[in-house]
Scaffold this motif. Structure first.
Motif, PDB file in Angstrom:
ATOM      1  N   ARG A 199     -10.140  -1.584  -4.165  1.00  0.00           N
ATOM      2  CA  ARG A 199      -9.892  -0.784  -2.862  1.00  0.00           C
ATOM      3  C   ARG A 199      -9.092  -1.331  -2.306  1.00  0.00           C
ATOM      4  N   ASN A 200      -8.791  -0.215  -1.014  1.00  0.00           N
ATOM      5  CA  ASN A 200      -8.166  -0.228   0.381  1.00  0.00           C
ATOM      6  C   ASN A 200      -8.472  -0.983   1.103  1.00  0.00           C
TER       7      ASN A 200
ATOM      8  N   ASP B 161      -3.669  -3.531  -1.962  1.00  0.00           N
ATOM      9  CA  ASP B 161      -3.901  -2.759  -1.178  1.00  0.00           C
ATOM     10  C   ASP B 161      -4.233  -1.190  -1.739  1.00  0.00           C
ATOM     11  N   GLY B 162      -4.552  -1.055  -2.813  1.00  0.00           N
ATOM     12  CA  GLY B 162      -5.456  -0.097  -3.235  1.00  0.00           C
ATOM     13  C   GLY B 162      -4.422   1.475  -3.153  1.00  0.00           C
ATOM     14  N   SER B 163      -3.607   1.059  -3.617  1.00  0.00           N
ATOM     15  CA  SER B 163      -2.145   2.302  -3.769  1.00  0.00           C
ATOM     16  C   SER B 163      -2.830   2.814  -4.663  1.00  0.00           C
TER      17      SER B 163
ATOM     18  N   GLN C 205      -4.043  -4.777   5.620  1.00  0.00           N
ATOM     19  CA  GLN C 205      -3.429  -5.213   5.585  1.00  0.00           C
ATOM     20  C   GLN C 205      -3.665  -7.056   5.660  1.00  0.00           C
TER      21      GLN C 205
ATOM     22  N   LYS D 282       1.657   3.178   7.847  1.00  0.00           N
ATOM     23  CA  LYS D 282       0.450   3.178   8.417  1.00  0.00           C
ATOM     24  C   LYS D 282       0.069   3.019   9.617  1.00  0.00           C
TER      25      LYS D 282
ATOM     26  N   HIS E  36       0.453  -1.031  -0.331  1.00  0.00           N
ATOM     27  CA  HIS E  36       0.082  -0.659  -0.325  1.00  0.00           C
ATOM     28  C   HIS E  36       0.936   1.619   0.415  1.00  0.00           C
ATOM     29  N   ASN E  37       0.881   1.592  -0.971  1.00  0.00           N
ATOM     30  CA  ASN E  37       1.618   3.320  -1.543  1.00  0.00           C
ATOM     31  C   ASN E  37       2.981   2.829  -0.827  1.00  0.00           C
TER      32      ASN E  37
END
Length: 352
Positions: free
Chosen positions: A99-100, A72-74, A103, A235, A41-42
């Motif tokens: 979308r996100n 995961d929706g990055s 985890q 995160k 994620h990002n």
């Protein structure tokens, strides 16, 4: 962009060009085939260094492997880099979420789609060291089903990461009677057949060792290398501690009463009925002795305890029904997948 500046991937040994399904031909007998599941994620700045380091570590093992990156929706360009990696290396597979979802959902999706004998989970922020995977495999060879990492020399902030983590780990260990130093370490290796027996939701990914231990898995903890984050932002913060404690209550209930919820709700309900009967009996005795019952707290206690007992018994019955539905349900997911990249098509004649 990181993708454009990345150099071409080096040529791989001949054994890596073989079909990944032919595990027996390329895996020495003493090793296992590996699926490495990494939620992303990002993490755009970390993806290329992570791939190179992980690829070198896995190639040196001499066994079949796959790297499953779960996007995961990055929103920072990680998706494009993951797609490029799948085009350049057949060992890299990708699951792209719509979308996100968090985890835990990413971890569950990666493990569901893993195809190798053993599953490794790790973070995508470069704080986990891929070189530890070889040592964890050696530990598995001693007869364990799961080896989970212990970040003994953790490279994180003391106040908002280390101290809350130590408190949470101590509480979890005491509540579940499972000896653990670092339940939050994502770096783990486990046998796939055991992973298929559990479902993850909420933030339950950190409780994987406890859930597998409850099913009879032989688990061991070993120190692993932990490195400072060099790119991207974490995160997690101190606010996650409360979430972990709430999940701990869920896990405690699942471990002790998941298959028979009536035992806890029914027991509490019977206790309330007993309290109600005692208060009612005391009220009757006082009435016979001529005591004025106006505003008598025992009479109110009798009514309230009786109502609470009825509600708890009802919850127990509902819990039993839901437990039966859960254990008999078909395969369902709580996340949505936009695309699967580099995964082989299902075999004909199967339901996949």
């Amino acid at each position: 962009m990181q993708q454009a500046d990345a150099p071409p991937i080096r040529a791989t040994p001949a054994k890596r060009a073989k079909a990944i399904d032919r595990v027996d031909e390329i895996c020495p007998a003493q090793l296992h085939s590996l699926s490495v599941v990494i939620p992303i994620h990002n993490e755009a700045d970390n993806l290329w260094p992570l791939y190179r380091e992980l690829n070198d570590a896995l190639a040196s093992l001499g066994c079949a492997y796959e790297i499953i990156l779960v996007d995961d929706g990055s929103t920072d360009g990680s998706t494009a880099i993951i797609e490029e990696l799948t085009r350049q290396d057949e060992h890299v597979r990708a699951i792209i979420f719509r979308r996100n979802y968090g985890q835990t959902a990413a971890m569950q999706a990666g493990m569901v789609h893993a195809r190798m004998d053993m599953i490794v989970t790790m973070d995508g922020d470069l704080q986990n060291d891929p070189a530890d995977i070889a040592r964890m495999i050696e530990k598995m060879e001693e007869g364990y089903d799961l080896v989970h990492g212990w970040r003994r020399d953790r490279q994180d902030a003391l106040v908002n990461r280390k101290i809350p983590s130590r408190i949470a780990n101590w509480m979890i260990s005491r509540a579940t009677r499972f000896p653990i130093h670092d339940l939050g370490c994502t770096l783990k290796i486990m046998r796939r057949e055991l992973v298929e027996e559990i479902d993850l939701y909420g933030d339950m990914h950190r409780f994987i060792p406890i859930l597998l231990y409850q099913r009879g898995a032989r688990c061991v903890e070993m120190p692993v290398n932990h490195r400072q984050r060099v790119a991207g932002v974490t995160k997690y913060g101190i606010g996650r501690t409360l979430v972990v404690l709430l999940d701990l209550m869920t896990v405690k209930f699942l471990l002790d009463y998941a298959s028979h919820p009536m035992r806890v709700f029914g027991g509490l309900g019977l206790a309330c009925f007993a309290l109600s009967a005692f208060a009612l009996l005391a009220t009757i005795i006082m009435k016979l002795d001529g005591v004025d019952m106006t505003g008598n707290p025992l009479l109110l206690m009798s009514v309230v305890a009786g109502g609470a007992g009825l509600q708890l018994l009802s919850l127990g019955i509902l819990g039993e029904v839901l437990a039966r539905i859960y254990f008999s349900r078909g395969a369902k997911t709580h996340y949505g997948i936009r695309a699967l990249l580099n995964f082989p098509p299902p075999h004909r004649g199967t339901d996949e």
